[in-house]
Design a protein around this motif. Sequence first.
Motif, short mmCIF file in Angstrom:
data_model
loop_
_atom_site.label_atom_id
_atom_site.label_comp_id
_atom_site.label_asym_id
_atom_site.label_seq_id
_atom_site.Cartn_x
_atom_site.Cartn_y
_atom_site.Cartn_z
N VAL A 133 -31.47 9.32 -23.11
CA VAL A 133 -31.55 10.14 -21.90
C VAL A 133 -31.01 11.53 -22.21
N ARG A 134 -31.81 12.55 -21.91
CA ARG A 134 -31.37 13.93 -22.10
C ARG A 134 -30.97 14.51 -20.75
N LEU A 135 -29.76 15.08 -20.66
CA LEU A 135 -29.27 15.65 -19.41
C LEU A 135 -30.05 16.91 -19.07
N LEU A 136 -30.34 17.10 -17.79
CA LEU A 136 -31.03 18.32 -17.38
C LEU A 136 -30.13 19.53 -17.54
N ASN A 137 -28.85 19.35 -17.25
CA ASN A 137 -27.87 20.42 -17.44
C ASN A 137 -26.74 19.89 -18.32
N ASP A 197 -18.87 15.09 -12.16
CA ASP A 197 -19.81 14.83 -11.07
C ASP A 197 -20.99 14.02 -11.61
N ASP A 198 -21.76 13.43 -10.68
CA ASP A 198 -22.95 12.71 -11.10
C ASP A 198 -23.86 13.62 -11.92
N LEU A 199 -24.37 13.09 -13.02
CA LEU A 199 -25.21 13.86 -13.94
C LEU A 199 -26.64 13.33 -13.89
N ILE A 200 -27.59 14.24 -13.85
CA ILE A 200 -29.01 13.85 -13.82
C ILE A 200 -29.59 14.00 -15.22
N GLY A 201 -30.26 12.94 -15.68
CA GLY A 201 -30.89 12.98 -16.99
C GLY A 201 -32.31 12.47 -16.94
N GLU A 202 -33.06 12.74 -18.01
CA GLU A 202 -34.46 12.34 -18.11
C GLU A 202 -34.65 11.48 -19.35
N VAL A 203 -35.35 10.36 -19.20
CA VAL A 203 -35.60 9.46 -20.33
C VAL A 203 -36.60 10.12 -21.28
N VAL A 204 -36.21 10.29 -22.54
CA VAL A 204 -37.09 10.92 -23.52
C VAL A 204 -37.58 9.93 -24.57
N GLU A 205 -36.89 8.79 -24.71
CA GLU A 205 -37.34 7.73 -25.60
C GLU A 205 -36.93 6.39 -25.01
N ALA A 206 -37.71 5.36 -25.27
CA ALA A 206 -37.37 4.02 -24.75
C ALA A 206 -37.78 2.96 -25.77
N GLN A 207 -36.95 1.93 -25.90
CA GLN A 207 -37.24 0.82 -26.80
C GLN A 207 -36.78 -0.49 -26.18
N THR A 208 -37.35 -1.58 -26.65
CA THR A 208 -36.97 -2.92 -26.21
C THR A 208 -36.55 -3.75 -27.41
N PHE A 209 -35.41 -4.48 -27.28
CA PHE A 209 -34.91 -5.37 -28.33
C PHE A 209 -34.85 -6.79 -27.79
N ASN A 210 -35.20 -7.76 -28.62
CA ASN A 210 -34.96 -9.16 -28.26
C ASN A 210 -34.70 -9.97 -29.52
N ARG A 211 -34.40 -11.25 -29.34
CA ARG A 211 -33.95 -12.07 -30.46
C ARG A 211 -35.05 -12.32 -31.48
N TYR A 212 -36.30 -12.03 -31.10
CA TYR A 212 -37.38 -12.26 -32.05
C TYR A 212 -37.55 -11.09 -33.02
N ILE A 213 -36.82 -9.99 -32.79
CA ILE A 213 -36.90 -8.83 -33.67
C ILE A 213 -35.61 -8.76 -34.47
N PRO A 214 -35.66 -8.70 -35.80
CA PRO A 214 -34.44 -8.56 -36.59
C PRO A 214 -33.65 -7.32 -36.18
N GLN A 228 -18.84 9.70 -20.53
CA GLN A 228 -18.01 8.54 -20.76
C GLN A 228 -18.87 7.29 -21.07
N THR A 229 -18.64 6.68 -22.22
CA THR A 229 -19.33 5.44 -22.55
C THR A 229 -18.97 4.35 -21.55
N THR A 237 -22.90 12.62 -26.26
CA THR A 237 -22.65 14.06 -26.42
C THR A 237 -22.73 14.68 -25.04
N GLN A 238 -22.64 16.01 -24.99
CA GLN A 238 -22.76 16.71 -23.72
C GLN A 238 -24.22 16.90 -23.31
N GLN A 239 -25.13 16.56 -24.23
CA GLN A 239 -26.56 16.75 -23.93
C GLN A 239 -27.33 15.44 -23.85
N GLU A 240 -26.95 14.43 -24.66
CA GLU A 240 -27.74 13.22 -24.73
C GLU A 240 -26.86 11.98 -24.71
#
Length: 611
Positions: free
Chosen positions: A85-89, A35-52, A96-97, A8-11
Motif C-alpha cells: 500500500v502506497r500512502l497518498l500523502n 492521524d488516519d492515513l489513506i493509502g492505495e493498493v499498488v500490488e497484491a499477492q495471495t499465499f497458501n500452504r500449497y505454495i512453498p 506502526q507495524t 516506511t513513511q511512504q509504503e
Amino acid sequence: MKVVGITTQQEVFVGSKDRNFRINEFLIIEDPYQDDLIGEVVEAQTFNRYIPLNIYGDMVDASVIESLKSLGYNIDEDTIYISKVRLLNEALYPVQTGSDIRLPKFSEVKEIMIQSTREEGLVLGVIRNTDDMALDMDEEFKDILYTFEERGLVPQKEIPYIMDLRSQHHYPHIGVFGGSGSGKSFGLRVILEELMNQNIPTIVLDPHFEMDFSETPDYLKEKKDFNDSFKCLQVGVHIGVKFEDLKSGDLKNLLDASSHLTDSMNNVVDILFKPRDSYISFADRLRMLTEAQEEGNIEKIENRIISSGDAEEKKAWEKRKELFLNYDKTCPYNSVRGILWRLKRLENEGIFSKDIKEIEIGLQDGKLMVLQGNTRILQVFSTYLLNNLYHKRREYKDAIYKKIAAEYFPPFIIVTDEAHNFAPKGYDSPSKSILKEISQEGRKYGVFLILATQRPTLLDETITAQLNTKFIFRTVRASDIKTIQEETDLTVEETRRLPYLRTGDVFISSATLGRTVYGRIRAALTTSPHTLNPFDELKLKTKQKDDGLFNDIKEKLPINEGDLLDTAMELERDTGITYTIQSLEEKLNQMVQKGYIEKEDTIFGYRYKNK
C-alpha cells in the motif's frame, strides 16, 4: 487486516486472512500515533500452504512473513492475502507495524475522488475498485452513467470520475494515448460529448471522418440528440481560406504545409505577394514572370512585343517585360516555378474556394466544429486556421488588458486525433509551430489542447511535457511505455500493466489530483459511423446484390438454357446492367447455391425455376 513487515513513511505491507485485495483500491490505516492515513493498493499477492514459502518474489520478504506469524496468522495452513500500500500523502513517521486497516467511507475520500460537480465538470467514467466506498455515496453521484462491459451495458456501481474543467486554467491541455483497439478513440468521443454538454467552443481535426455525433448506439434505449451542438465541415468543400485575407506569413505557412519551402522560395513570396492580392492576381504575376524568364533575356522579350498579333497580346508582354526587369535578379526561375506549383496544388484541392466564417460563427455559438479531410490537407488548413483563431482570441485578451474596445472572441479547445502527424518529434512542420505556441502560452488566453495519438513517442517532446492531464489506454510498444513513464507519475507496477489493460480501462494521470487514477470510460451516447464490422458489411452488400438480382429475374422464371441470351437483353433493358450469357449463367448458378432458385435438367437442357 493489519500492517505487517518493515514500514516506511511512504509504503507499508498489509496482511489479511479474510479479504483479498484489489489493485488501486483505497484503505485507511489507523495508526495509533498519527492521524488516519489513506493509502492505495499498488500490488497484491495471495499465499497458501500449497505454495512453498521460499517463493516470495520481489514483493514479500522475510520480515513480512515473521510479522504475519507474530500477529497470529498461521501461514502454513491459512490462505494469506498480502498487499503493498502506497500512502497518498507521506506520513510524519514510519507507520506502526500491527496498525489496524479498514475500508474508507465515501465522506473520507470525497475530496480526493470528486473534483467537480456534475454541472461544471466532465462526467467521463468511473474510478475502478471503489464500489465499497460508493455504497454510502451522495445521491447526486449515483446512477449518472453506464459502462460497457463484456456482458453489455452495466449500471454505475463505482465512484464517478468527474474531470474538473475549470482546473484547465491552471493545469491546461490533455493527452489521450493508446494503441489500436485500446478505446482511445472511444474515450476521445466521450470527452467531446461532455464538451458539447457544457457548450464549450471546440475545434476537432478529424482525419478519419469518424467524429460524427448524429448516430445513437444500439445499446441505448434513449437517444441523446447532439445535432444542434456540433457541425461537420469538409475542408475544400464547406470551408477554406479566403485568399484576400491572407498575409505574407499566412501564405508562406500554407505553401510550406503543401510542400517544404526553401529560403529562396520564402524570399519570392515576400517580394511578389502584395496586400489584398486575389488568387488570380498573384498566380498571374507568378505565371507571367516565369514566362518572361523562360525567354531568357530582355531582347527576346522585346522581340515578342514587336511580333505581337494584337494590342492585348502586346500589352501582356509589356507587363511581362516590366516584371522581368523588376524581379528576375531577386526571384530565381526555379523558386518562382516552385511557388506557382504549390499555389496551384492548393487551389486544386479547394483550399481557396471558401472561408472560415462558418467556423467562427459556430465557436461564438458554443458549438463543436468537426473539420474533416485527409491528414495532409488538414495540416495545411489547420496551420492557417489555428494561427488566425488563436491570434483573434489573443488580441481580444490583450485589448481587455490594455482597456481598449475589442470584438469578443470566446475561449476554445483544439482537439486532434493522430496528433503526432500535426506536431511531430524531430522535424518541423507548419502546424507544429502554432500547436507548440498554444501549448506553452495558450493557458493565459483561454485556448487549450486535447491531443490524441497512438504513438506518444512520435509527438513533440515540448508539447508532451505541457499536457498536464493524460489518459493512458492499453499500450504495448516499449518505446511508448518508456515515454509515458517519463511524462507521467505512473509507477513501475502500473506501467507493467499497460499492455494488458482491457479496452476502455484507462490510467488518468492528473496534475489536479496530483496522482494517477485507474478508471473506466463510460459508455458513449453516440457511435462512430465506422463501427460496422467490415466482414458484416461485406455480407450485407452481397445479400443486397443477391436480393436485387432475384427481384429482377423472379418474373422471368423459369429460364431455359436456350433463353439466356434473351434474358440477358431484357435485364440490360430493365436495369441498365450488361450481362453476357456466361456471366448471367454464373450469377444464376450462384443464386442456386445460395438457395434463391433451383436448377433442374430437362430433355431440352437445364432450366432455372422458383423453389
